[in-house]
Motif scaffolding. Structure first.
Motif, PDB file in Angstrom:
ATOM      1  N   TRP A  91       0.831  -1.203   0.000  1.00 11.13           N
ATOM      2  CA  TRP A  91       0.000   0.000   0.000  1.00 11.13           C
ATOM      3  C   TRP A  91       0.866   1.254   0.000  1.00 11.13           C
ATOM      4  N   GLN A  92       2.097   1.150   0.452  1.00 13.07           N
ATOM      5  CA  GLN A  92       2.980   2.309   0.540  1.00 13.07           C
ATOM      6  C   GLN A  92       3.761   2.583  -0.745  1.00 13.07           C
ATOM      7  N   THR A  93       3.563   1.777  -1.771  1.00 16.65           N
ATOM      8  CA  THR A  93       4.245   1.968  -3.051  1.00 16.65           C
ATOM      9  C   THR A  93       3.837   3.293  -3.666  1.00 16.65           C
ATOM     10  N   LYS A  94       4.830   4.089  -4.066  1.00 14.18           N
ATOM     11  CA  LYS A  94       4.529   5.373  -4.703  1.00 14.18           C
ATOM     12  C   LYS A  94       4.293   5.174  -6.193  1.00 14.18           C
ATOM     13  N   ILE A  95       3.233   5.810  -6.680  1.00 13.39           N
ATOM     14  CA  ILE A  95       2.871   5.767  -8.094  1.00 13.39           C
ATOM     15  C   ILE A  95       3.028   7.186  -8.633  1.00 13.39           C
ATOM     16  N   TYR A  96       3.756   7.336  -9.731  1.00 13.28           N
ATOM     17  CA  TYR A  96       4.020   8.645 -10.326  1.00 13.28           C
ATOM     18  C   TYR A  96       3.301   8.768 -11.665  1.00 13.28           C
ATOM     19  N   ALA A  97       2.704   9.918 -11.913  1.00 15.28           N
ATOM     20  CA  ALA A  97       2.119  10.200 -13.228  1.00 15.28           C
ATOM     21  C   ALA A  97       3.260  10.546 -14.187  1.00 15.28           C
ATOM     22  N   VAL A  98       3.284   9.918 -15.332  1.00 16.09           N
ATOM     23  CA  VAL A  98       4.311  10.213 -16.333  1.00 16.09           C
ATOM     24  C   VAL A  98       3.864  11.395 -17.186  1.00 16.09           C
ATOM     25  N   ASP A  99       2.611  11.385 -17.573  1.00 14.89           N
ATOM     26  CA  ASP A  99       2.061  12.490 -18.351  1.00 14.89           C
ATOM     27  C   ASP A  99       0.566  12.588 -18.092  1.00 14.89           C
ATOM     28  N   GLY A 100      -0.034  13.650 -18.559  1.00 19.27           N
ATOM     29  CA  GLY A 100      -1.464  13.858 -18.379  1.00 19.27           C
ATOM     30  C   GLY A 100      -2.274  13.055 -19.376  1.00 19.27           C
ATOM     31  N   ILE A 101      -3.554  13.366 -19.443  1.00 14.95           N
ATOM     32  CA  ILE A 101      -4.454  12.658 -20.345  1.00 14.95           C
ATOM     33  C   ILE A 101      -4.079  12.966 -21.795  1.00 14.95           C
ATOM     34  N   GLY A 102      -3.885  11.915 -22.562  1.00 12.64           N
ATOM     35  CA  GLY A 102      -3.520  12.055 -23.967  1.00 12.64           C
ATOM     36  C   GLY A 102      -3.777  10.760 -24.703  1.00 12.64           C
ATOM     37  N   PRO A 103      -3.416  10.688 -25.970  1.00  6.62           N
ATOM     38  CA  PRO A 103      -3.620   9.455 -26.738  1.00  6.62           C
ATOM     39  C   PRO A 103      -2.802   8.297 -26.160  1.00  6.62           C
ATOM     40  N   SER A 104      -3.372   7.116 -26.230  1.00  6.55           N
ATOM     41  CA  SER A 104      -2.702   5.926 -25.729  1.00  6.55           C
ATOM     42  C   SER A 104      -1.564   5.514 -26.646  1.00  6.55           C
ATOM     43  N   ALA A 105      -0.444   5.154 -26.053  1.00  7.88           N
ATOM     44  CA  ALA A 105       0.700   4.669 -26.828  1.00  7.88           C
ATOM     45  C   ALA A 105       0.590   3.179 -27.111  1.00  7.88           C
ATOM     46  N   THR A 106      -0.247   2.472 -26.356  1.00 10.08           N
ATOM     47  CA  THR A 106      -0.325   1.022 -26.498  1.00 10.08           C
ATOM     48  C   THR A 106      -1.565   0.540 -27.229  1.00 10.08           C
ATOM     49  N   THR A 107      -2.694   1.204 -27.058  1.00 12.70           N
ATOM     50  CA  THR A 107      -3.940   0.707 -27.631  1.00 12.70           C
ATOM     51  C   THR A 107      -4.551   1.604 -28.695  1.00 12.70           C
ATOM     52  N   GLY A 108      -4.074   2.831 -28.822  1.00 13.12           N
ATOM     53  CA  GLY A 108      -4.653   3.752 -29.785  1.00 13.12           C
ATOM     54  C   GLY A 108      -5.894   4.467 -29.271  1.00 13.12           C
ATOM     55  N   ALA A 109      -6.236   4.280 -27.997  1.00  8.77           N
ATOM     56  CA  ALA A 109      -7.398   4.962 -27.420  1.00  8.77           C
ATOM     57  C   ALA A 109      -7.158   6.466 -27.381  1.00  8.77           C
TER      58      ALA A 109
END
Length: 162
Positions: A91-109
């Motif tokens: 539960w103490q694992t830190k999660i970092y945002a890499v970038d904001g909302i944008g096009p998906s690099a993996t699925t094309g969403a």
């Protein structure tokens, strides 16, 4: 077009009965739609409690795929759920945002957010400010428990807000 006719003829054989169509166009359109849906969703996607999908996005990164009406807190909810349930981390694992909302690099969403657990490996500078108006600022972090806390509307759907 040849693919669609093969696909639709295969569908009618699997169904075991003949479905009347106008020249095979209706079944062809439905078949093509089903094929696109099947191909657009990776088989290794994790579905979070709020129904957003999470997919690996390269070394040390994962991507939360958005949907219409998703809030910024929904992306964090899915990230926290993924870190706990799929990765099995603390539960103490830190999660970092890499970038904001944008096009998906993996699925094309159209809308997706990438997250990482190791900001140094992805070249993200951890956010050091006291306050931000955008919780998806690059480098902004939540611990897994705080990110999962953004899921409270999904965990307690009938809670009174009085």
């Amino acid at each position: 077009m040849r693919f669609l006719s093969r696909f639709t003829s295969h569908l009618t054989k699997v169904a075991g009965r003949t479905i009347p169509t106008s020249g095979g166009r209706i079944l062809g359109t439905v078949g093509a739609g089903l094929a696109l849906v099947a191909l657009s969703t990776p088989a290794f996607a994790f579905r979070a409690i709020n129904r957003l999908e999470v997919v690996p996005a390269g070394t040390g990164q994962f991507e939360v795929i958005g949907r219409a009406g998703a809030l910024k807190s929904d992306y964090w909810c899915a990230a926290g759920d993924y870190v706990r349930k799929s990765l099995g981390l603390s539960w103490q694992t830190k999660i970092y945002a890499v970038d904001g909302i944008g096009p998906s690099a993996t699925t094309g969403a159209r809308s997706a957010v990438r997250f990482t657990l190791d900001p140094a490996a992805t070249g993200v500078t951890p956010f050091t400010g006291n306050w931000t108006g955008d919780i998806l600022t690059s480098g902004y972090a939540f611990r897994a428990n705080a990110a999962y806390g953004k899921c409270e509307d999904w965990i307690f759907p009938f809670r009174s807000r009085n």
